[in-house]
Design an enzyme around this catalytic site. Structure first.
Site, PDB file in Angstrom:
ATOM      1  N   HIS A  16     -31.425  18.309  -7.129  1.00 49.15           N
ATOM      2  CA  HIS A  16     -31.691  19.298  -6.075  1.00 49.15           C
ATOM      3  C   HIS A  16     -32.222  18.603  -4.833  1.00 49.15           C
ATOM      4  CE1 HIS A  16     -32.971  23.024  -4.183  1.00 49.15           C
ATOM      5  NE2 HIS A  16     -34.123  22.415  -3.912  1.00 49.15           N
ATOM      6  N   ILE A  26       3.213   4.573   0.815  1.00 47.25           N
ATOM      7  CA  ILE A  26       2.996   5.735   1.674  1.00 47.25           C
ATOM      8  C   ILE A  26       1.508   6.040   1.775  1.00 47.25           C
ATOM      9  CG2 ILE A  26       3.321   8.255   1.814  1.00 47.25           C
ATOM     10  CD1 ILE A  26       5.764   6.623   2.690  1.00 47.25           C
ATOM     11  N   ALA A  64       7.035  20.357   6.484  1.00 47.78           N
ATOM     12  CA  ALA A  64       6.281  19.835   5.322  1.00 47.78           C
ATOM     13  C   ALA A  64       6.749  20.620   4.103  1.00 47.78           C
ATOM     14  CB  ALA A  64       4.783  20.009   5.559  1.00 47.78           C
ATOM     15  N   GLY A 118       0.810  -1.219   0.000  1.00 46.33           N
ATOM     16  CA  GLY A 118       0.000   0.000   0.000  1.00 46.33           C
ATOM     17  C   GLY A 118       0.839   1.263   0.000  1.00 46.33           C
TER      18      GLY A 118
HETATM   19  C1  LIG Z   1       0.934  12.898   4.738  1.00 45.77           C
HETATM   20  C2  LIG Z   1       0.592  12.637   3.296  1.00 45.77           C
HETATM   21  C3  LIG Z   1      -0.709  12.781   2.857  1.00 45.77           C
HETATM   22  C4  LIG Z   1      -1.028  12.522   1.527  1.00 45.77           C
HETATM   23  N1  LIG Z   1      -2.324  12.674   1.110  1.00 45.77           N
HETATM   24  C5  LIG Z   1      -2.634  12.424  -0.172  1.00 45.77           C
HETATM   25  C6  LIG Z   1      -3.975  12.550  -0.618  1.00 45.77           C
HETATM   26  O1  LIG Z   1      -4.870  12.884   0.140  1.00 45.77           O
HETATM   27  N2  LIG Z   1      -4.243  12.293  -1.922  1.00 45.77           N
HETATM   28  C7  LIG Z   1      -3.258  11.916  -2.805  1.00 45.77           C
HETATM   29  O2  LIG Z   1      -3.553  11.689  -3.970  1.00 45.77           O
HETATM   30  N3  LIG Z   1      -1.979  11.802  -2.394  1.00 45.77           N
HETATM   31  C8  LIG Z   1      -1.641  12.040  -1.116  1.00 45.77           C
HETATM   32  N4  LIG Z   1      -0.358  11.883  -0.706  1.00 45.77           N
HETATM   33  C9  LIG Z   1       0.652  11.471  -1.704  1.00 45.77           C
HETATM   34  C10 LIG Z   1       0.583   9.968  -1.957  1.00 45.77           C
HETATM   35  O3  LIG Z   1       0.796   9.279  -0.752  1.00 45.77           O
HETATM   36  C11 LIG Z   1       1.635   9.568  -2.986  1.00 45.77           C
HETATM   37  O4  LIG Z   1       1.456  10.349  -4.155  1.00 45.77           O
HETATM   38  C12 LIG Z   1       1.510   8.111  -3.363  1.00 45.77           C
HETATM   39  O5  LIG Z   1       1.702   7.286  -2.241  1.00 45.77           O
HETATM   40  C13 LIG Z   1       2.548   7.747  -4.433  1.00 45.77           C
HETATM   41  O6  LIG Z   1       2.428   6.403  -4.763  1.00 45.77           O
HETATM   42  P1  LIG Z   1       3.675   5.559  -5.289  1.00 45.77           P
HETATM   43  O7  LIG Z   1       3.141   4.200  -5.585  1.00 45.77           O
HETATM   44  O8  LIG Z   1       4.350   6.300  -6.361  1.00 45.77           O
HETATM   45  O9  LIG Z   1       4.704   5.503  -4.089  1.00 45.77           O
HETATM   46  P2  LIG Z   1       4.606   5.094  -2.560  1.00 45.77           P
HETATM   47  O10 LIG Z   1       3.220   5.123  -2.050  1.00 45.77           O
HETATM   48  O11 LIG Z   1       5.623   5.918  -1.873  1.00 45.77           O
HETATM   49  O12 LIG Z   1       5.064   3.577  -2.558  1.00 45.77           O
HETATM   50  C14 LIG Z   1       6.355   3.192  -2.893  1.00 45.77           C
HETATM   51  C15 LIG Z   1       6.671   1.861  -2.235  1.00 45.77           C
HETATM   52  O13 LIG Z   1       7.916   1.388  -2.731  1.00 45.77           O
HETATM   53  C16 LIG Z   1       8.626   0.738  -1.685  1.00 45.77           C
HETATM   54  N5  LIG Z   1      10.051   0.721  -2.045  1.00 45.77           N
HETATM   55  C17 LIG Z   1      10.886   1.782  -2.189  1.00 45.77           C
HETATM   56  N6  LIG Z   1      12.109   1.362  -2.589  1.00 45.77           N
HETATM   57  C18 LIG Z   1      12.037   0.013  -2.696  1.00 45.77           C
HETATM   58  C19 LIG Z   1      12.968  -0.991  -3.088  1.00 45.77           C
HETATM   59  N7  LIG Z   1      14.199  -0.697  -3.464  1.00 45.77           N
HETATM   60  N8  LIG Z   1      12.559  -2.283  -3.080  1.00 45.77           N
HETATM   61  C20 LIG Z   1      11.286  -2.608  -2.718  1.00 45.77           C
HETATM   62  N9  LIG Z   1      10.376  -1.695  -2.348  1.00 45.77           N
HETATM   63  C21 LIG Z   1      10.735  -0.405  -2.348  1.00 45.77           C
HETATM   64  C22 LIG Z   1       8.303   1.617  -0.480  1.00 45.77           C
HETATM   65  O14 LIG Z   1       8.489   0.876   0.734  1.00 45.77           O
HETATM   66  C23 LIG Z   1       6.838   1.965  -0.733  1.00 45.77           C
HETATM   67  O15 LIG Z   1       5.956   1.061  -0.098  1.00 45.77           O
HETATM   68  C24 LIG Z   1      -0.017  12.114   0.627  1.00 45.77           C
HETATM   69  C25 LIG Z   1       1.302  11.952   1.075  1.00 45.77           C
HETATM   70  C26 LIG Z   1       1.607  12.191   2.389  1.00 45.77           C
HETATM   71  C27 LIG Z   1       3.026  12.008   2.842  1.00 45.77           C
END
Ligand SMILES: Cc1cc2nc3c(=O)[nH]c(=O)nc-3n(C[C@H](O)[C@H](O)[C@H](O)COP(=O)(O)OP(=O)(O)OC[C@H]3O[C@@H](n4cnc5c(N)ncnc54)[C@H](O)[C@@H]3O)c2cc1C
Length: 463
Positions: free
Chosen positions: A442, A41, A267, A39
């Protein structure tokens, strides 16, 4: 012997897990490698747990307004540990759900740290040692983490990043939030609602600087009304940490002011997780901390794609997921459309909520477009009044020549749910005429979306 796959996805965030599931649905043999938690971040430390906490703050706020609604609520209070426990429970439930989806779709999950190891090869460091797997295609979806500025580094006690703020060791009394993007403002809103005396410092000339200037100004007024201090065109230069107090040196208006806080949330943006992936050896280009891709998320190295936060802005979960679907379809031999960045909505779940898609008024003017602008206030909408939510507005921007909906900007209750109406409009290349002829139910807040369009053409009925 190395396991072979059609597709290996590195990272199980909303980009990676969606790419893996879509690939498997299309008949590919798929593995997804994750080093920490399914899942990413979003589900564990981002979108979902923040919304769970903000919901607690919203209910708390409404409880204080009980009398307005003819209700009685005595001894209103909160238990921060219980608020956090609920938020962590929601995150855990959804992260567990990804495991079930992987099982259902026959995606092989490998828990470990992955690295590119030559053409079509990936090594994974797991609890049991290092294994090698091979794949025809590789999708990099390793996401991003909080940016740290020198001198403002989080320590988890007095100075927090978003992870610390989601499991706060104490309730701040006097809180400084550095940065007024979506993440900063959501935390400011949460802690301010629960009673922290909150100051937000923003280096740009206004809060929520990516939003339309009128929406930023409207939101700022509400934040100030709620008791926040907003410092714009201001920069935190240094934090002195002594005992339980952090003294912030803030440069504003050519002078440096010092202010004491018991908690600081940094932030100030995010940086891509590019390290340790073997990008350089593989010939994959990185711009600052993001992998460079074309509009189909191709890295330029055959068979290797990058999606989501790793591939740059907008740093949003729905952008990551949509890219995940697109690359999986491409890899499976399909002909998906490239993503249109201008049609990706941004939502901020502060109080009041903010949502937008497309061009701001300033950007449309910068592009030399002849525009028509419509506005409609929540005060003119029956449902908003019935809900007790009269503060807010919806602004729409049209190309005066073609009637194209160039942008929509909203502030007020539930606008994060409303914005998708305009996103669909833009996707279907709707004109002002189509929107004006659409019948809106509405009483709903969505009627304001209609009225804002009507107003752009001098036809608003209720204002
Ligand atoms: C506090 C906060 C609130 C947010 N709220 C929102 C929101 O309301 N709406 C929204 O659209 N976005 C929101 N975001 C942004 C959103 O979380 C990210 O845009 C989204 O998670 C990106 O998805 P991703 O799959 O690119 O990466 P990520 O969710 O970061 O997932 C990447 C995964 O890769 C894994 N990984 C990294 N390197 C390796 C490796 N070498 N080998 C194996 N695994 C690895 C990590 O452990 C992680 O689980 C928020 C972010 C934060 C920090």
């Amino acid at each position: 012997m190395a396991q072979n796959f059609d597709l290996v996805v590195i990272g199980a965030g909303p980009g990676g897990y969606v790419a893996a599931i879509r690939g498997a649905q299309l008949g590919l043999k798929v593995a997804c490698i994750e080093r920490e938690h399914l899942g990413g971040i979003c589900l564990n430390w981002g979108c979902i747990p923040t919304k769970a906490m903000l919901r607690s703050a919203e209910v708390y706020h409404l409880m204080h307004r009980a009398k307005e609604f003819g209700l009685k609520a005595d001894s209103i209070g909160y238990d921060l540990d219980a608020v956090v426990k609920r938020s962590r429970g929601v995150a855990k439930q959804l992260s567990g759900g990804i495991g079930h989806l992987f099982k259902k779709n026959k995606v092989t999950v490998i828990m470990g740290e992955a690295k590119l190891a030559g053409k079509g090869r990936v090594t994974v460091k797991t609890d049991k040692g290092t294994e090698e797997i091979t794949a025809k295609s590789i999708v990099l979806a390793t996401g991003a983490r909080a940016r740290e500025l020198p001198g403002l580094e989080p320590d988890g006690k007095l100075v927090w990043n978003y992870k610390h703020a989601l499991v706060p060791p104490h309730m701040p009394k006097k809180l400084l939030v550095i940065g007024s993007g979506a993440i900063g403002i959501e935390f400011a809103s949460f802690f301010n609602t629960l009673g922290a005396k909150t100051t937000v410092v923003e280096v740009m000339d206004r809060v929520l600087p990516v939003e339309d200037a009128e929406i930023s100004a409207f939101a700022k007024k509400q934040f100030v009304k709620q008791g926040m201090t907003i410092m714009e065109k201001a920069a935190v230069k240094k934090l002195d940490r002594k005992g339980d107090i952090v003294t912030a040196h803030i440069e504003v208006g050519g002078k440096t002011e010092t202010h004491d806080f018991d908690t600081v949330i940094s932030a100030v943006g995010i940086v891509g997780n590019t390290e340790g992936l073997g990008l350089e050896e593989a010939g994959i280009k990185v711009d600052r901390t993001h992998v460079i891709t074309d509009e189909y998320c191709r890295t330029g190295v055959e068979g290797v794609y990058a999606i989501g936060d790793l591939a740059g802005a907008p740093w949003l979960a729905h952008k990551a997921s949509h890219e995940g679907v697109m690359v999986a379809e491409l890899i499976a031999g399909g002909h998906p459309h490239a993503i249109k960045p201008g049609s990706i909505a941004g939502c901020t779940y502060c109080h009041p909520q903010i949502a937008s898609v497309g061009l701001t008024e300033a950007k449309a003017k910068e592009q030399g477009l002849d525009i028509k602008v419509g506005r409609f206030p929540f005060m003119g909408n029956g449902k908003a009044i019935a809900l007790g939510e009269p503060e807010g507005m919806i602004k729409t921007i049209f190309d005066a020549k073609t009637g194209e909906l160039l942008g929509a900007h909203m502030v007020g209750a539930e606008v994060t749910e409303l914005i998708q109406g305009y996103v669909i409009g833009r996707q279907l290349e709707t004109t002002e005429q189509d929107l004006m002829e659409t019948v809106f139910p509405h009483p709903t807040l969505s009627e304001m979306m209609h009225e804002s369009v009507l107003d752009a053409y001098g036809r608003a009925i209720h204002f």
